[in-house]
Design a protein around this motif. Structure first.
Motif, mmCIF file in Angstrom:
data_model
loop_
_atom_site.group_PDB
_atom_site.id
_atom_site.type_symbol
_atom_site.label_atom_id
_atom_site.label_comp_id
_atom_site.label_asym_id
_atom_site.label_seq_id
_atom_site.Cartn_x
_atom_site.Cartn_y
_atom_site.Cartn_z
ATOM 1 N N PRO A 1 1.946 6.622 -1.774
ATOM 2 C CA PRO A 1 2.681 6.598 -0.505
ATOM 3 C C PRO A 1 3.269 5.208 -0.248
ATOM 4 C CG PRO A 1 0.487 7.559 -0.217
ATOM 5 C CD PRO A 1 0.548 6.990 -1.600
ATOM 6 N N PRO A 2 4.551 5.108 0.081
ATOM 7 C CA PRO A 2 5.192 3.798 0.232
ATOM 8 C C PRO A 2 4.629 2.946 1.365
ATOM 9 C CG PRO A 2 6.730 5.575 0.767
ATOM 10 C CD PRO A 2 5.483 6.206 0.258
ATOM 11 N N GLY A 3 3.990 3.548 2.354
ATOM 12 C CA GLY A 3 3.447 2.781 3.468
ATOM 13 C C GLY A 3 1.992 2.385 3.299
ATOM 14 N N ALA A 4 1.387 2.717 2.156
ATOM 15 C CA ALA A 4 -0.034 2.409 1.939
ATOM 16 C C ALA A 4 -0.233 0.906 1.749
ATOM 17 C CB ALA A 4 -0.557 3.159 0.713
ATOM 18 N N THR A 5 -1.335 0.400 2.282
ATOM 19 C CA THR A 5 -1.696 -1.009 2.115
ATOM 20 C C THR A 5 -2.268 -1.230 0.721
ATOM 21 O OG1 THR A 5 -2.203 -1.192 4.468
ATOM 22 C CG2 THR A 5 -3.154 -2.855 3.030
ATOM 23 N N VAL A 6 -1.907 -2.343 0.079
ATOM 24 C CA VAL A 6 -2.426 -2.684 -1.245
ATOM 25 C C VAL A 6 -3.614 -3.618 -1.063
ATOM 26 C CG1 VAL A 6 -1.913 -3.748 -3.473
ATOM 27 C CG2 VAL A 6 -0.148 -2.427 -2.279
ATOM 28 N N LEU A 7 -4.767 -3.233 -1.620
ATOM 29 C CA LEU A 7 -5.982 -4.036 -1.527
ATOM 30 C C LEU A 7 -6.429 -4.466 -2.923
ATOM 31 C CD1 LEU A 7 -7.995 -1.799 0.965
ATOM 32 C CD2 LEU A 7 -6.611 -3.810 1.503
ATOM 33 N N LEU A 8 -7.050 -5.629 -2.986
ATOM 34 C CA LEU A 8 -7.635 -6.125 -4.227
ATOM 35 C C LEU A 8 -9.145 -6.001 -4.108
ATOM 36 C CD1 LEU A 8 -5.576 -9.417 -4.590
ATOM 37 C CD2 LEU A 8 -5.139 -7.231 -5.691
ATOM 38 N N GLU A 9 -9.792 -5.426 -5.113
ATOM 39 C CA GLU A 9 -11.240 -5.274 -5.102
ATOM 40 C C GLU A 9 -11.879 -6.483 -5.765
ATOM 41 O OE1 GLU A 9 -14.676 -2.080 -6.404
ATOM 42 O OE2 GLU A 9 -12.657 -1.808 -7.151
ATOM 43 N N GLY A 10 -12.889 -7.029 -5.112
ATOM 44 C CA GLY A 10 -13.595 -8.174 -5.659
ATOM 45 C C GLY A 10 -15.081 -8.080 -5.363
ATOM 46 N N ASP A 11 -15.840 -9.093 -5.769
ATOM 47 C CA ASP A 11 -17.284 -9.104 -5.561
ATOM 48 C C ASP A 11 -17.671 -9.049 -4.085
ATOM 49 O OD1 ASP A 11 -17.656 -9.217 -8.285
ATOM 50 O OD2 ASP A 11 -17.835 -11.398 -8.332
ATOM 51 N N ALA A 12 -16.835 -9.635 -3.222
ATOM 52 C CA ALA A 12 -17.146 -9.701 -1.792
ATOM 53 C C ALA A 12 -16.541 -8.537 -1.012
ATOM 54 C CB ALA A 12 -16.658 -11.030 -1.226
ATOM 55 N N GLY A 13 -15.958 -7.565 -1.691
ATOM 56 C CA GLY A 13 -15.349 -6.428 -1.000
ATOM 57 C C GLY A 13 -13.873 -6.332 -1.320
ATOM 58 N N GLN B 1 5.850 -2.821 -16.047
ATOM 59 C CA GLN B 1 6.492 -1.510 -16.081
ATOM 60 C C GLN B 1 5.487 -0.404 -15.735
ATOM 61 O OE1 GLN B 1 8.299 -0.505 -19.835
ATOM 62 N NE2 GLN B 1 9.514 1.119 -18.942
ATOM 63 N N GLN B 2 4.281 -0.484 -16.272
ATOM 64 C CA GLN B 2 3.245 0.500 -15.982
ATOM 65 C C GLN B 2 2.803 0.425 -14.513
ATOM 66 O OE1 GLN B 2 0.626 -0.965 -19.031
ATOM 67 N NE2 GLN B 2 0.995 0.804 -20.358
ATOM 68 N N LEU B 3 2.703 -0.792 -13.978
ATOM 69 C CA LEU B 3 2.328 -0.975 -12.582
ATOM 70 C C LEU B 3 3.370 -0.369 -11.653
ATOM 71 C CD1 LEU B 3 0.541 -2.181 -10.356
ATOM 72 C CD2 LEU B 3 1.772 -4.342 -10.674
ATOM 73 N N ILE B 4 4.634 -0.633 -11.924
ATOM 74 C CA ILE B 4 5.712 -0.084 -11.089
ATOM 75 C C ILE B 4 5.686 1.437 -11.134
ATOM 76 C CG2 ILE B 4 8.224 0.125 -10.878
ATOM 77 C CD1 ILE B 4 8.346 -2.851 -11.772
ATOM 78 N N LYS B 5 5.492 2.009 -12.300
ATOM 79 C CA LYS B 5 5.423 3.469 -12.431
ATOM 80 C C LYS B 5 4.274 4.023 -11.591
ATOM 81 C CE LYS B 5 4.945 7.252 -15.675
ATOM 82 N NZ LYS B 5 4.634 7.684 -17.022
ATOM 83 N N ALA B 6 3.106 3.400 -11.668
ATOM 84 C CA ALA B 6 1.947 3.855 -10.899
ATOM 85 C C ALA B 6 2.191 3.717 -9.399
ATOM 86 C CB ALA B 6 0.703 3.072 -11.311
ATOM 87 N N LEU B 7 2.798 2.617 -8.980
ATOM 88 C CA LEU B 7 3.059 2.395 -7.560
ATOM 89 C C LEU B 7 4.072 3.394 -7.000
ATOM 90 C CD1 LEU B 7 3.163 -1.504 -7.444
ATOM 91 C CD2 LEU B 7 1.385 -0.012 -6.486
ATOM 92 N N ARG B 8 5.026 3.814 -7.809
ATOM 93 C CA ARG B 8 6.030 4.784 -7.356
ATOM 94 C C ARG B 8 5.400 6.128 -6.991
ATOM 95 N NH1 ARG B 8 10.499 3.127 -11.647
ATOM 96 N NH2 ARG B 8 11.603 1.616 -10.355
ATOM 97 N N GLU B 9 4.242 6.431 -7.546
ATOM 98 C CA GLU B 9 3.571 7.697 -7.295
ATOM 99 C C GLU B 9 2.709 7.663 -6.033
ATOM 100 O OE1 GLU B 9 1.484 8.654 -10.905
ATOM 101 O OE2 GLU B 9 3.318 8.546 -12.099
#
Length: 55
Positions: free
Chosen positions: A14-26, A4-12
């Motif tokens: 831009p809908p066309g933005a790429t979702v990236l995961l941050e990790g040790d290698a970038g 629920q918190q994730l969906i709320k944050a994502l709604r705020e």
């Protein structure tokens, strides 16, 4: 953070933005989502999976 918190944050965002995961290698693009059902009274967990497509 729960779903629920994730969906709320994502709604705020831009809908066309790429979702990236941050990790040790970038950074890696988000490739998928998996649900791990909780056992023995543990809560369900949502796992964000990186896109493993070669560059």
């Amino acid at each position: 953070m729960n779903v629920q918190q994730l969906i709320k944050a994502l709604r705020e965002l831009p809908p066309g933005a790429t979702v990236l995961l941050e990790g040790d290698a970038g950074y890696s693009p988000l490739g998928g989502i998996s649900l791990q059902e909780g056992e023995g009274g543990m809560p369900d967990e949502v796992i964000l999976l990186p896109d493993m497509t070669p560059d």
